[in-house]
Design a protein around this motif. Sequence first.
Motif, PDB file in Angstrom:
ATOM      1  N   HIS A 144      47.352  36.681  43.556  1.00  0.00           N
ATOM      2  CA  HIS A 144      46.405  36.734  42.452  1.00  0.00           C
ATOM      3  C   HIS A 144      45.042  37.676  43.070  1.00  0.00           C
ATOM      4  O   HIS A 144      44.820  38.535  42.460  1.00  0.00           O
TER       5      HIS A 144
ATOM      6  N   THR B 214      47.327  25.053  44.326  1.00  0.00           N
ATOM      7  CA  THR B 214      48.187  26.701  44.198  1.00  0.00           C
ATOM      8  C   THR B 214      48.570  26.986  45.332  1.00  0.00           C
ATOM      9  O   THR B 214      47.930  27.009  46.313  1.00  0.00           O
TER      10      THR B 214
ATOM     11  N   GLU C 122      41.263  25.992  43.643  1.00  0.00           N
ATOM     12  CA  GLU C 122      42.697  25.725  43.353  1.00  0.00           C
ATOM     13  C   GLU C 122      43.478  25.250  44.452  1.00  0.00           C
ATOM     14  O   GLU C 122      44.279  25.662  44.869  1.00  0.00           O
TER      15      GLU C 122
ATOM     16  N   ALA D  18      38.501  37.612  40.475  1.00  0.00           N
ATOM     17  CA  ALA D  18      39.612  37.095  40.618  1.00  0.00           C
ATOM     18  C   ALA D  18      39.451  35.605  40.545  1.00  0.00           C
ATOM     19  O   ALA D  18      40.107  34.856  39.875  1.00  0.00           O
ATOM     20  N   ARG D  19      37.977  35.091  40.851  1.00  0.00           N
ATOM     21  CA  ARG D  19      37.908  33.714  40.650  1.00  0.00           C
ATOM     22  C   ARG D  19      37.806  33.259  39.239  1.00  0.00           C
ATOM     23  O   ARG D  19      38.371  32.197  38.752  1.00  0.00           O
TER      24      ARG D  19
ATOM     25  N   MET E 195      39.508  30.834  47.428  1.00  0.00           N
ATOM     26  CA  MET E 195      40.177  30.585  46.330  1.00  0.00           C
ATOM     27  C   MET E 195      40.991  29.264  46.601  1.00  0.00           C
ATOM     28  O   MET E 195      41.340  28.484  45.582  1.00  0.00           O
TER      29      MET E 195
ATOM     30  N   ASN F 228      50.651  32.461  45.944  1.00  0.00           N
ATOM     31  CA  ASN F 228      50.164  32.639  44.661  1.00  0.00           C
ATOM     32  C   ASN F 228      48.857  33.090  44.722  1.00  0.00           C
ATOM     33  O   ASN F 228      48.612  33.938  43.859  1.00  0.00           O
ATOM     34  N   ILE F 229      48.154  32.361  45.509  1.00  0.00           N
ATOM     35  CA  ILE F 229      46.679  32.660  45.620  1.00  0.00           C
ATOM     36  C   ILE F 229      46.524  34.291  46.105  1.00  0.00           C
ATOM     37  O   ILE F 229      45.884  35.112  45.688  1.00  0.00           O
TER      38      ILE F 229
ATOM     39  N   ILE G  46      41.546  33.122  37.477  1.00  0.00           N
ATOM     40  CA  ILE G  46      42.742  32.358  38.061  1.00  0.00           C
ATOM     41  C   ILE G  46      43.288  31.380  37.309  1.00  0.00           C
ATOM     42  O   ILE G  46      44.592  31.124  37.378  1.00  0.00           O
ATOM     43  N   ASP G  47      42.386  30.720  36.079  1.00  0.00           N
ATOM     44  CA  ASP G  47      42.928  29.780  35.207  1.00  0.00           C
ATOM     45  C   ASP G  47      43.241  30.330  34.042  1.00  0.00           C
ATOM     46  O   ASP G  47      43.502  29.613  32.987  1.00  0.00           O
TER      47      ASP G  47
END
Length: 618
Positions: free
Chosen positions: A411, A403, A400, A440-441, A396, A407-408, A444-445
């Motif tokens: 998430h 990020t 990102e 999750a992938r 992840m 936070n990763i 995430i945005d």
Amino acid sequence: MIKLENITVQIASKFLLEDASAQISDGQKIGIVGKNGCGKTTLFRVLKGELEVNSGEVQCGKNQLKAFVEQEIKEADLQKPILEYVLSKDKRLMALREQEKTAKPEELPEIMEQLWIMESDSAEARTAEILVGLGFNQEDLVRPVKDFSGGWQMRLNLAGALFQRSDILFLDEPTNHLDLEAIVWLESYLQKYKGTVLLISHDRDFLNNVCGGILHFEGKKLVQYGGNYDTFARQYAQKIELVDKLIKKQNERKAHLQSYVDRFRYKATKARQAQSRLKMLEKMEDIEEVAQDKESKFSFPDIKPMPSPLITVEGGVVGYGDKVVLRKLNFYINQDDRIALLGKNGNGKSTLVKMLSSHLPMMEGTMRKSGKLKIGYFNQNQTEELPLELTPTEYMKSIEPDTPEKNIRAHLGRFGLEQEKAVTQIKALSGGEKTRLLFARISIDKPELLIFDEPTNHLDMEGRTALAEALNAYNGAIILISHDFHLLEMVVDNLWLVHNNTCTAFDGDLEDYRAFLLNKERKTEVKSEKKEIKIQEKTIAPIEKNASNYKQDRKVRAELRQIEQELNKLEAQKEKLLQKFAQVSGSEVAKIQIDLYNLEQEITTTEERWMELSETIN
């Protein structure tokens, strides 16, 4: 008769079953359920005689014929036409046919009688019926096995298990490679099957429609329940509630006795009583908690509203190279749409979502997308493309990089990949955990549109329920391809049918579609308890609908979802009151009757509001 007596099964250092017992009568159709990894497939190996138990006794149809779905196809079979391949699975029939060719005259009568008993004359026709029911075309029957993909080859092995004569049929996740059409056919086939069916499945509707009993892995025991999966789920929930109440009462009793002992054990006049209560405490056996599976969770992030329509397609044509798969595509998608794509595998459902997610360009027509629309696209094959040497956190972070890691990790935690799972190499994750990573992938945005192409294949029952709840809480648009009727019933509002090289709205609900499939004819009248409708094609969401109608529909659909959630809460309250009503007496009866009456009135009013709003949607 299948009988398990006090069996213990250990794989490496892990005990899957300890002193577990169960008994299944001939002709029963039993669903075997439990969380992933609990030992369901291992139990099948024990029953088939492939694995010895560490202790206990196993009886499983000593003189009965057993059939199960083979996992591989031998290289020598790849050149066989699929009809011949499936026929070959009934080895007894094939052997008798060979004997007939070389038999002496005096041996023929007995061989002919055996062939007659086995209905040899109709074997090819019955094989063709099974293959067509599982989604193959008449033209496919003469094609070699090697022409078909892995998923279709699994269907061939399923067909082989169904065709061969058997008294006990073992099915381990038979719906994973099937579409809705084939699942409905298989349900009908198994309902008519005369032998014993042992079925491992995470498909709730399939279990409901096939099984008359459930064998549940609870801790390291096997517990039997009568009825289908829904009946089991109610009984299991009541069992948990009852045991929790008993444990609470026992703890209160223990606390009371301990309090007496603590107060008076050193007081001469009360010492004997205190000693008596201490003995009572020592003799009191703890009530064992009901073994419960770990709760699954998913949580898709909230998104900011975008103007509708999110996507508009006019005159769309899409395909591969020069081959057109879908044409005459005319539709739009709003932010509050919950759409299921129906249709046989190979009709173009995946092609359509690849087009919408910009993974496949249109050949003709126009597609307009709203502003900065973000789309999250899940395809079950994406698990094969994951970087196996990375951990979920590293993967992840590579997507990102700006990020923060905390936070990763947070998430990933929204999808059940917490603590050690977040830093475990992807190659060590289970299929369900890889699916969670992909969820999750893609989210995430914070995409405004989520597209799922068969998301449930590696999810257990709890995971599927968690996915449905998470999608219902998500405030964006959803397009869903799934063979799981229960998931579709929980999530979607609109049904689109992909067939005849185009996509049209389906005029009816999922029960109508099930009846439509069983009837095997389009544009047929389907009667249900609720209504009589005519199934037909119609244009999806006319393009000329104006902007004010978009906005109004969006508000109405949002309110409808809120009302549906409220109805679910009210029904749950009603269920609890009914359970309580069965246990009370005296003055409490009248009070609960009043509460039930008031609750029924509130449910009726809420349902009327739902009906009123439903009729306003254009």
